[in-house]
Design a protein around this motif. Structure first.
Motif, PDB file in Angstrom:
ATOM      1  N   SER A 298       0.834  -1.205   0.000  1.00 41.97           N
ATOM      2  CA  SER A 298       0.000   0.000   0.000  1.00 41.97           C
ATOM      3  C   SER A 298       0.867   1.253   0.000  1.00 41.97           C
ATOM      4  N   LYS A 299       2.074   1.138   0.613  1.00 41.82           N
ATOM      5  CA  LYS A 299       2.970   2.293   0.622  1.00 41.82           C
ATOM      6  C   LYS A 299       3.428   2.630  -0.808  1.00 41.82           C
ATOM      7  N   TRP A 300       3.756   1.560  -1.539  1.00 41.92           N
ATOM      8  CA  TRP A 300       4.187   1.763  -2.921  1.00 41.92           C
ATOM      9  C   TRP A 300       3.040   2.272  -3.785  1.00 41.92           C
ATOM     10  N   ILE A 301       1.833   1.739  -3.526  1.00 41.50           N
ATOM     11  CA  ILE A 301       0.677   2.203  -4.305  1.00 41.50           C
ATOM     12  C   ILE A 301       0.423   3.681  -4.044  1.00 41.50           C
ATOM     13  N   SER A 302       0.551   4.086  -2.757  1.00 39.05           N
ATOM     14  CA  SER A 302       0.292   5.499  -2.460  1.00 39.05           C
ATOM     15  C   SER A 302       1.374   6.399  -3.065  1.00 39.05           C
ATOM     16  N   ARG A 303       2.602   5.874  -3.119  1.00 39.23           N
ATOM     17  CA  ARG A 303       3.669   6.659  -3.768  1.00 39.23           C
ATOM     18  C   ARG A 303       3.394   6.813  -5.262  1.00 39.23           C
ATOM     19  N   LEU A 304       2.971   5.707  -5.871  1.00 39.57           N
ATOM     20  CA  LEU A 304       2.654   5.719  -7.304  1.00 39.57           C
ATOM     21  C   LEU A 304       1.471   6.643  -7.567  1.00 39.57           C
ATOM     22  N   ASP A 305       0.453   6.559  -6.654  1.00 38.57           N
ATOM     23  CA  ASP A 305      -0.751   7.356  -6.841  1.00 38.57           C
ATOM     24  C   ASP A 305      -0.447   8.840  -6.734  1.00 38.57           C
ATOM     25  N   GLU A 306       0.460   9.178  -5.833  1.00 37.70           N
ATOM     26  CA  GLU A 306       0.841  10.575  -5.641  1.00 37.70           C
ATOM     27  C   GLU A 306       1.386  11.170  -6.941  1.00 37.70           C
ATOM     28  N   ARG A 307       2.050  10.310  -7.734  1.00 42.48           N
ATOM     29  CA  ARG A 307       2.678  10.795  -8.974  1.00 42.48           C
ATOM     30  C   ARG A 307       1.825  10.604 -10.208  1.00 42.48           C
TER      31      ARG A 307
ATOM     32  N   PHE B  79     -13.426   0.847 -11.991  1.00 43.47           N
ATOM     33  CA  PHE B  79     -13.877  -0.433 -11.431  1.00 43.47           C
ATOM     34  C   PHE B  79     -14.812  -0.303 -10.230  1.00 43.47           C
ATOM     35  N   ASP B  80     -14.681   0.775  -9.450  1.00 41.91           N
ATOM     36  CA  ASP B  80     -15.537   0.906  -8.269  1.00 41.91           C
ATOM     37  C   ASP B  80     -16.718   1.827  -8.553  1.00 41.91           C
ATOM     38  N   ARG B  81     -17.371   1.594  -9.699  1.00 40.49           N
ATOM     39  CA  ARG B  81     -18.514   2.426 -10.059  1.00 40.49           C
ATOM     40  C   ARG B  81     -19.752   1.987  -9.277  1.00 40.49           C
ATOM     41  N   LYS B  82     -20.635   2.951  -8.984  1.00 42.27           N
ATOM     42  CA  LYS B  82     -21.924   2.616  -8.392  1.00 42.27           C
ATOM     43  C   LYS B  82     -22.811   2.064  -9.507  1.00 42.27           C
ATOM     44  N   ILE B  83     -23.374   0.884  -9.284  1.00 44.39           N
ATOM     45  CA  ILE B  83     -24.290   0.346 -10.300  1.00 44.39           C
ATOM     46  C   ILE B  83     -25.610  -0.058  -9.661  1.00 44.39           C
ATOM     47  N   PRO B  84     -26.705   0.056 -10.416  1.00 45.92           N
ATOM     48  CA  PRO B  84     -27.997  -0.405  -9.890  1.00 45.92           C
ATOM     49  C   PRO B  84     -28.008  -1.929  -9.778  1.00 45.92           C
ATOM     50  N   LYS B  85     -29.057  -2.471  -9.162  1.00 46.38           N
ATOM     51  CA  LYS B  85     -29.137  -3.929  -9.065  1.00 46.38           C
ATOM     52  C   LYS B  85     -29.459  -4.477 -10.456  1.00 46.38           C
TER      53      LYS B  85
ATOM     54  N   VAL C  77     -19.994   4.765 -21.071  1.00 41.65           N
ATOM     55  CA  VAL C  77     -20.584   3.866 -20.076  1.00 41.65           C
ATOM     56  C   VAL C  77     -20.190   4.314 -18.673  1.00 41.65           C
ATOM     57  N   ILE C  78     -18.896   4.694 -18.504  1.00 43.90           N
ATOM     58  CA  ILE C  78     -18.408   5.115 -17.191  1.00 43.90           C
ATOM     59  C   ILE C  78     -18.984   6.480 -16.819  1.00 43.90           C
ATOM     60  N   ARG C  79     -19.037   7.401 -17.769  1.00 44.14           N
ATOM     61  CA  ARG C  79     -19.529   8.750 -17.501  1.00 44.14           C
ATOM     62  C   ARG C  79     -20.995   8.768 -17.125  1.00 44.14           C
ATOM     63  N   ASN C  80     -21.821   8.020 -17.938  1.00 47.06           N
ATOM     64  CA  ASN C  80     -23.269   8.085 -17.734  1.00 47.06           C
ATOM     65  C   ASN C  80     -23.779   7.039 -16.753  1.00 47.06           C
ATOM     66  N   GLY C  81     -22.925   6.058 -16.417  1.00 45.25           N
ATOM     67  CA  GLY C  81     -23.392   4.963 -15.572  1.00 45.25           C
ATOM     68  C   GLY C  81     -24.291   4.055 -16.385  1.00 45.25           C
ATOM     69  N   ILE C  82     -24.621   2.888 -15.799  1.00 44.98           N
ATOM     70  CA  ILE C  82     -25.482   1.985 -16.568  1.00 44.98           C
ATOM     71  C   ILE C  82     -26.914   2.086 -16.082  1.00 44.98           C
ATOM     72  N   SER C  83     -27.847   1.798 -16.958  1.00 47.97           N
ATOM     73  CA  SER C  83     -29.264   1.926 -16.618  1.00 47.97           C
ATOM     74  C   SER C  83     -29.722   0.698 -15.842  1.00 47.97           C
ATOM     75  N   ALA C  84     -30.752   0.893 -15.004  1.00 47.96           N
ATOM     76  CA  ALA C  84     -31.287  -0.210 -14.217  1.00 47.96           C
ATOM     77  C   ALA C  84     -32.207  -1.067 -15.083  1.00 47.96           C
TER      78      ALA C  84
ATOM     79  N   VAL D  44      -4.959   5.549  -8.496  1.00 50.37           N
ATOM     80  CA  VAL D  44      -6.040   5.044  -7.656  1.00 50.37           C
ATOM     81  C   VAL D  44      -7.368   5.654  -8.080  1.00 50.37           C
ATOM     82  N   GLY D  45      -7.324   6.956  -8.412  1.00 46.48           N
ATOM     83  CA  GLY D  45      -8.542   7.631  -8.873  1.00 46.48           C
ATOM     84  C   GLY D  45      -9.058   6.989 -10.148  1.00 46.48           C
ATOM     85  N   VAL D  46      -8.133   6.685 -11.055  1.00 49.25           N
ATOM     86  CA  VAL D  46      -8.525   6.036 -12.316  1.00 49.25           C
ATOM     87  C   VAL D  46      -9.148   4.667 -12.033  1.00 49.25           C
ATOM     88  N   TYR D  47      -8.502   3.894 -11.149  1.00 42.34           N
ATOM     89  CA  TYR D  47      -9.002   2.563 -10.809  1.00 42.34           C
ATOM     90  C   TYR D  47     -10.407   2.660 -10.229  1.00 42.34           C
ATOM     91  N   LYS D  48     -10.578   3.604  -9.284  1.00 43.41           N
ATOM     92  CA  LYS D  48     -11.890   3.718  -8.633  1.00 43.41           C
ATOM     93  C   LYS D  48     -12.962   4.134  -9.622  1.00 43.41           C
TER      94      LYS D  48
END
Lengths: 219, 162
Positions: free
Chosen positions: A3-12, A23-29, A206-213, A16-20
């Motif tokens: 995690s230390k290396w990831i935070s160093r990489l993320d700082e530069r 991949f960590d998008r809010k999706i409907p059921k 798809v990422i910008r608009n999110g997916i429809s329910a 992490v923002g790109v990953y989130k």
């Protein structure tokens, strides 16, 4: 430690923002039909990898195309596997992309604000069919030759400009060495470039608009 | 953390681990064959090592280097090619000697000139004697000889291709 290396990489890089975002998008059921887009992307990746491998031994010339494919099948280690995966994943990709289109259509997911996503999807569907059509000729066997003869003849029945389309597809009046090289160029350069670019736009939307329910009853 | 959150967390962990495992398996199943596929031509033994019959030994004249030409075909990937060979058979009381017709200097084709009693090379004016020894010119060593054997009166030479 990691995690230390990831935070160093993320700082530069802000990785992490790109990953989130990706991949960590809010999706409907949703249900399993919503995995068809990812399945299409996976199959496309498989085709890119196996296609690049095939190009190591394949020769797009009437003198050598058939022999080089035979060499891949019988002479090269695991050549049968690489070509087999490319062959079957190609058929599966047409099927999966088509089912993905049906899912979006029947759930009405193409409506505002996702019209552009739909339009880019149509381009991707057509480009996928184009990949199937151009790739079918490359083994340069009897089935390939006559299937392309029939396919290009069908394109030639367009009123008025049919003859021009036929000649443009075949690179002349008959199927020849010129047809093989232009189908090869379309299959490995033009269509892949189109598909890669449009997949980029499609995924961004798809990422910008999110997916429809899943639509509710009476909706 | 509520109970359902804990269930979700362990579920999420399970899905992540499963996806990673399936991905690793698929990567290996395709990745290892892909490496073999790329390295395939390098892993093959390649080359040939064959005994080529030149005909009945009795049919070759004694004490005169006699040319004999043949071609060998080879398949390299999807490409089929042929390679031509000319060898000189020298038969005498001691036995038989088969000389390559490639000059040892720069691989030009030498020919037997009966009037000069020598093999001459057109490229750099080299001369070799009937036994292949250097008489004149830049060649660093005598003409190459082939390993020979005689089976049922037939002369065979061993042709090794890299």
């Amino acid at each position: 430690m990691a995690s230390k290396w990831i935070s160093r990489l993320d700082e530069r890089t802000g990785i992490v923002g790109v990953y989130k975002t990706v991949f960590d998008r809010k999706i409907p059921k949703v249900n399993w039909w919503f995995t068809l887009g990812s399945a299409s992307l996976f199959l496309f990746s498989v085709q890119v990898v196996t296609g690049i491998l095939l190009s190591v031994y394949y020769v797009p010339s009437p003198d050598h195309a058939y022999d080089s494919v035979q060499y891949i099948m019988t002479g090269v280690q695991f050549g049968w596997l690489i070509r087999g995966i490319h062959h079957w994943a190609a058929s599966l990709m047409v099927l999966v992309v088509f089912l993905h289109m049906l899912r979006v259509f029947f759930y009405g997911a193409y409506k505002y604000p996702r019209e552009i996503t739909w339009v880019t999807g149509v381009v991707l569907l057509l480009a996928t069919l184009g990949m199937g059509f151009t790739g079918y000729l490359l083994p340069w066997n009897q089935k390939a030759y006559w299937a392309t003869t029939v396919g290009t003849s069908i394109a030639g029945t367009v009123p008025g400009i049919g003859d021009f389309i036929l000649r443009a597809l075949r690179g002349g009046t008959d199927l020849s060495a010129v047809t093989l090289t232009r189908f090869f160029a379309a299959h490995v350069w033009m269509l892949p470039l189109v598909i890669l670019t449009v997949i980029g736009i499609h995924l961004y939307l798809v990422i910008r608009n999110g997916i429809s329910a899943v639509p509710k009853d009476h909706e | 953390m509520s109970e359902s959150d804990a269930v979700n967390a362990s579920r999420r962990k399970f899905v992540t681990a499963t996806a990673a495992a399936v991905g690793a398996v698929m990567g290996t199943v395709v990745g290892v064959p892909a490496l073999g596929y790329l390295a395939s031509p390098a892993l093959e033994a390649g080359g040939t090592d064959a005994w080529v019959p030149l005909g009945k030994l009795d049919s070759f004249p004694v004490a005169v280097p006699t040319p004999f030409s043949f071609t060998r075909s080879r398949v390299n990937g999807w490409d089929k090619s042929t390679r031509s060979y000319t060898v000189y058979v020298l038969r005498d009381e001691a036995g038989v000697k088969v000389l390559s017709s490639r000059c040892t200097h720069l691989s030009c084709q030498v020919t037997w000139q009966a009037d000069q009693n020598a093999f001459t090379c057109p490229c750099h004016d080299a001369k070799f004697g009937a036994q292949g020894e250097v008489l004149h010119g830049p060649p660093p060593k005598p003409l190459d000889t082939y390993e020979t054997k005689i089976e049922d009166g037939t002369l065979l030479i061993r042709v090794v291709e890299a």
